[in-house]
Design a protein around this motif. Structure first.
Motif, PDB file in Angstrom:
ATOM      1  N   THR B 249      66.250  53.301  30.914  1.00 17.89           N
ATOM      2  CA  THR B 249      65.625  52.557  31.354  1.00 17.89           C
ATOM      3  C   THR B 249      66.112  51.929  32.943  1.00 17.89           C
ATOM      4  OG1 THR B 249      67.064  51.320  29.777  1.00 17.89           O
ATOM      5  CG2 THR B 249      64.761  51.668  29.180  1.00 17.89           C
ATOM      6  N   PHE B 250      67.648  52.313  32.749  1.00 15.51           N
ATOM      7  CA  PHE B 250      68.320  51.523  33.921  1.00 15.51           C
ATOM      8  C   PHE B 250      68.069  52.304  35.168  1.00 15.51           C
ATOM      9  CE2 PHE B 250      69.665  48.525  30.880  1.00 15.51           C
ATOM     10  CZ  PHE B 250      69.297  47.105  30.844  1.00 15.51           C
ATOM     11  N   TRP B 251      68.795  53.445  34.719  1.00 16.30           N
ATOM     12  CA  TRP B 251      68.855  54.511  35.838  1.00 16.30           C
ATOM     13  C   TRP B 251      67.342  55.353  36.357  1.00 16.30           C
ATOM     14  CZ3 TRP B 251      72.701  55.165  39.556  1.00 16.30           C
ATOM     15  CH2 TRP B 251      72.445  56.852  40.127  1.00 16.30           C
ATOM     16  N   PHE B 252      66.208  55.625  35.569  1.00 13.26           N
ATOM     17  CA  PHE B 252      65.559  56.629  35.531  1.00 13.26           C
ATOM     18  C   PHE B 252      63.988  55.566  35.502  1.00 13.26           C
ATOM     19  CE2 PHE B 252      68.437  59.981  34.223  1.00 13.26           C
ATOM     20  CZ  PHE B 252      68.090  60.898  35.524  1.00 13.26           C
ATOM     21  N   ASN B 253      63.783  54.457  35.753  1.00 13.26           N
ATOM     22  CA  ASN B 253      62.639  53.555  34.928  1.00 13.26           C
ATOM     23  C   ASN B 253      62.314  53.996  33.832  1.00 13.26           C
ATOM     24  OD1 ASN B 253      63.970  51.549  36.519  1.00 13.26           O
ATOM     25  ND2 ASN B 253      63.655  53.396  38.516  1.00 13.26           N
ATOM     26  N   VAL B 254      62.851  54.134  32.786  1.00 12.68           N
ATOM     27  CA  VAL B 254      61.920  54.667  31.597  1.00 12.68           C
ATOM     28  C   VAL B 254      61.197  53.443  31.576  1.00 12.68           C
ATOM     29  CG1 VAL B 254      61.616  55.919  29.670  1.00 12.68           C
ATOM     30  CG2 VAL B 254      63.092  56.518  31.045  1.00 12.68           C
ATOM     31  N   PRO B 255      60.220  53.564  30.713  1.00  9.38           N
ATOM     32  CA  PRO B 255      59.457  52.056  29.710  1.00  9.38           C
ATOM     33  C   PRO B 255      60.419  52.075  28.915  1.00  9.38           C
ATOM     34  CG  PRO B 255      58.264  53.748  30.486  1.00  9.38           C
ATOM     35  CD  PRO B 255      58.702  53.770  30.799  1.00  9.38           C
ATOM     36  N   MET B 256      61.135  50.897  27.810  1.00  7.68           N
ATOM     37  CA  MET B 256      61.051  50.412  26.421  1.00  7.68           C
ATOM     38  C   MET B 256      60.114  49.989  26.447  1.00  7.68           C
ATOM     39  SD  MET B 256      62.743  51.321  24.193  1.00  7.68           S
ATOM     40  CE  MET B 256      62.888  50.634  22.855  1.00  7.68           C
ATOM     41  N   ASN B 257      58.882  50.420  25.323  1.00  6.81           N
ATOM     42  CA  ASN B 257      57.611  48.571  25.225  1.00  6.81           C
ATOM     43  C   ASN B 257      57.843  48.955  23.667  1.00  6.81           C
ATOM     44  OD1 ASN B 257      56.456  49.205  28.067  1.00  6.81           O
ATOM     45  ND2 ASN B 257      55.936  51.693  27.537  1.00  6.81           N
TER      46      ASN B 257
END
Lengths: 315, 376
Positions: B249-257
């Motif tokens: 989430t923080f490095w690759f900016n994957v959303p955690m919805n």
């Protein structure tokens, strides 16, 4: 704990103990007992039922028949109670190589429920006994075999068991270490611990107070080393110091009056009906076959002679 | 219960002193995460493109400009006739755009202008995307040219050309970033391999060293032994899951919805199954090497190939599709992608969660039957 230390007279009482596996009987109705503070030697060739018997006595294998009690506790009925009060040391020493001496002791103390001061006191005792003081923080992997053996014994007795099973505890250990180890065992027996030892070394068997010899699942001899020599040795033994070749052995077997012959260290032992009558004949026979520079003498039968004899009789 | 602690403590010492376990447990996941996160990008853009402009007119330059500004194509070369085949051969360029002489003239007069686009088909997925993007750019260019031509002839076209405009919207992953798809999938992959390998090796090691014999003879109960051995690896597994979620989430900016709690619950069930599997492997193998190899083969390959991690299950042959039902990662992938990307909850994900429960129950049951035989 429902049984107190004083509530049994004999450490082990075995009566008709049997273990059947599919297709064969590993232990076939054996009976014997072991007194408190005794060093009992349990002997027999590989596959004779030694390990199976130990496993039943330790409460991890259910007998198919007969009775056995250890420290007054029935092995079939209350195996868990036995586990807390016995110690076990195997030939593999069962140490964790990547743990230090003290960590190994901590671990085995821990799984027997020892805590705090009690554990500290026991660790101190064991380190002292095994002569491992000052090496507490060495990795077990870096200890020599003799030291590993002592540490393994220390781990096996950290919880002050009244009875210790030792399954070939001296395998692969040098003679000096073996001697030291046996001194530790004697000391333990003197202070009231009962020891149940299996071994392949006949000189070690001589150290035991009493011996049981198991063969093909049956107990074929039981008694003190002296008793065994007297009761189970029909005939006498002569020792022939000769080059130990197959040729020489064949020659001895073929000599008149010789019941059987076998290599014994650097010599050949022959069982004869009577030393007086047969010894000269053996010498003559060997000379007639062209053997030179050998000597023949009468010897007291050793335990090894007894066991060779016993196995030959059973066959 | 009190016997669990010494086992756990010992197990932690083993982990900390064994470089292999430490490596598998801590660095392999991080390595995989960065590897897959960057290298396994399925997004195709910045395609190396060569332009052979034989027309050299304002119109041809405008077309080239459209290619360059799309973001999909990088104009890296302006080869001549013989040069561009050679560049395609060597892989220097993946796409060649050839604008023939008379392109502008054709565009203005008879409307029969032609552009040739040559795409390197040796990588099919790449080629498909290249063809798609270039057709899109050219048709947009051509629509615009048509409008201008009509305008010159006095017909004014307001908004609404072409008459039908598709309003495509991509939900859940609007930018179509493949990293959003890969990172949650990696969680399934990593959790499975690491837990299974570690736990199977941890138990087989005791067999190999002969220490298991002593544990069996000691008063410790087999469930205490197993719990004491498992708990450290479970703690590590959750640490890893947190690490993957964090880096994702923080490095690759994957959303955690979705719900972190549901994610945690799903993980518990999934890990129960993979640990059970590790225990089964440890019960049937005798050496650490066989155990770790067996654990790797039975987790990594299926989880990588047959779970839908990269290769969609729907496009597999039917027989293989049936096999995927046996791969637990398949279900966990649906759960975890559902939570991360779609933000959906239990009401949607329950069939897959149920499948994971079945898998975990089955594995733990088989493990306890097999281990009772080993440990008694």
């Amino acid at each position: 704990m429902s049984k107190t230390n004083g509530s049994y007279e004999k450490s082990i009482v075995v009566d008709g103990l049997t273990k059947k596996f599919v297709g064969f009987t590993a232990v076939d109705g054996i009976s014997f007992d072991v007194r408190r503070g005794e060093i009992f030697g349990f002997l027999g060739p590989n596959g004779s039922g030694k390990s199976t018997t130990i496993r039943m006595l330790c409460g991890i294998l259910e007998p198919s028949g007969g009775n056995a009690s250890v420290l007054g506790i029935d092995v079939a009925a209350h195996p868990e109670e036995i586990k807390q009060r016995i110690g076990y040391m195997s030939q593999k020493f069962s140490l964790y190589d990547d743990l230090t001496v003290i960590e190994n002791l901590d671990f085995y103390g821990g799984i027997y429920g020892l805590k705090n001061d009690h554990l500290a006191g026991r660790k101190d005792f064991v380190l002292e006994m095994a002569g491992l003081k000052g090496r507490e923080h060495e990795l077990a992997a870096n200890l020599s075999t003799g030291w590993k053996q002592r540490l393994a014994l220390g781990c096996a007795i950290i919880h002050e068991p009244e009875m210790v099973f030792l399954d070939e505890p001296t395998g692969g250990v040098d003679p000096v270490s073996r001697r030291n180890f046996w001194e530790m065992l004697y000391h333990m027996a003197e202070t009231g611990t009962t020891l149940f030892v299996t071994t392949h070394y006949m000189d070690e068997a001589e150290h035991c107070h009493r011996l049981g010899f198991i063969y093909q699942g049956k107990m074929i001899a039981l008694g003190t080393p002296d008793q065994l020599k007297q009761q189970h040795m029909r005939g006498e033994v002569i020792e022939i110091a000769i080059d130990t070749s197959q040729e020489a052995l064949r020659a001895v077997v073929g000599a008149p009056g010789v019941d059987e012959a076998y290599f014994y260290g650097a010599t050949i032992h022959a069982k004869v009906g009577s030393v007086k009558r047969d010894m000269p004949a053996v010498g003559k026979h060997l000379k007639s076959l062209g053997f030179k520079g050998f000597s023949v003498q009468s010897v007291q039968p050793s335990l090894e002679d007894v066991f060779v004899n016993l196995i030959q009789d059973t066959r | 219960m009190k016997m669990i602690r010494p086992i756990m403590r010992k197990e932690f010492i083993h982990i900390l002193r064994d470089p292999r376990t430490l490596g598998i447990t801590l660095f392999l996941p991080l390595f995989q995460l960065l590897m897959f996160g960057y290298a396994l990008s399925l997004d195709i853009n910045h395609i190396r493109t060569g332009v052979y402009d034989r027309d050299r007119t304002a119109a041809s330059r405008r077309l080239v400009e459209n290619f360059a500004s799309s973001g999909y194509f990088d104009i890296v070369a302006r080869p001549n006739k013989t040069d561009f085949t050679q560049r395609l051969d060597s892989g220097n360029i993946k796409v060649a755009v050839v604008i023939p002489q008379g392109f502008e003239r054709g565009l203005k007069s008879d409307g029969k202008a032609k552009v040739q686009v040559i795409v390197d088909g040796s990588d099919p997925s790449f080629a498909r995307v290249g063809v798609g993007y270039s057709s899109m750019i050219i048709s947009r260019f051509s629509t615009k040219a048509m409008a201008e031509s009509l305008y010159r002839n006095g017909i004014v076209i307001r908004e609404g050309m072409p008459p039908i405009a598709a309003q495509a919207r991509v939900w859940y992953n609007p930018e179509l970033r493949s990293v959003n798809y890969i990172v949650p999938g990696l969680m399934a992959l990593i959790m499975m391999t690491v837990t299974t390998i570690n736990i199977s090796v941890a138990l087989v090691r005791e067999k190999e060293r002969g220490t298991l014999e002593n544990l069996i003879i000691s008063p410790i109960k087999s469930w205490e032994l197993i719990l004491g051995k498992i708990i450290p690896y479970v703690i590590i597994a959750f640490f890893e899951a947190a690490l993957i979620t964090g880096v994702g989430t923080f490095w690759f900016n994957v959303p955690m919805n979705g719900s972190l709690l549901l994610l945690f619950a799903g993980l518990v069930i999934y890990v129960a199954g993979t640990l059970g599997m590790g225990l089964v492997i440890s019960a049937i193998t005798e050496s650490q090497q066989v155990a770790s190899f067996g654990a790797f083969m039975s987790t990594f390959l299926p989880a990588f190939l047959l779970s839908g991690f990269v290769f969609p299950i729907k496009s597999m042959p039917v027989a293989l599709q049936l096999v995927t039902y046996l791969v637990p990662a398949r279900y966990f992938l649906v759960v975890i992608r559902g939570i991360f990307l779609k933000g959906v909850g239990f009401s949607v994900l329950w069939p897959d969660i149920l499948a994971l429960v079945v898998f975990a129950t089955l594995m733990v049951a088989i493990a306890s039957i097999r281990l009772r035989r080993t440990l008694a």
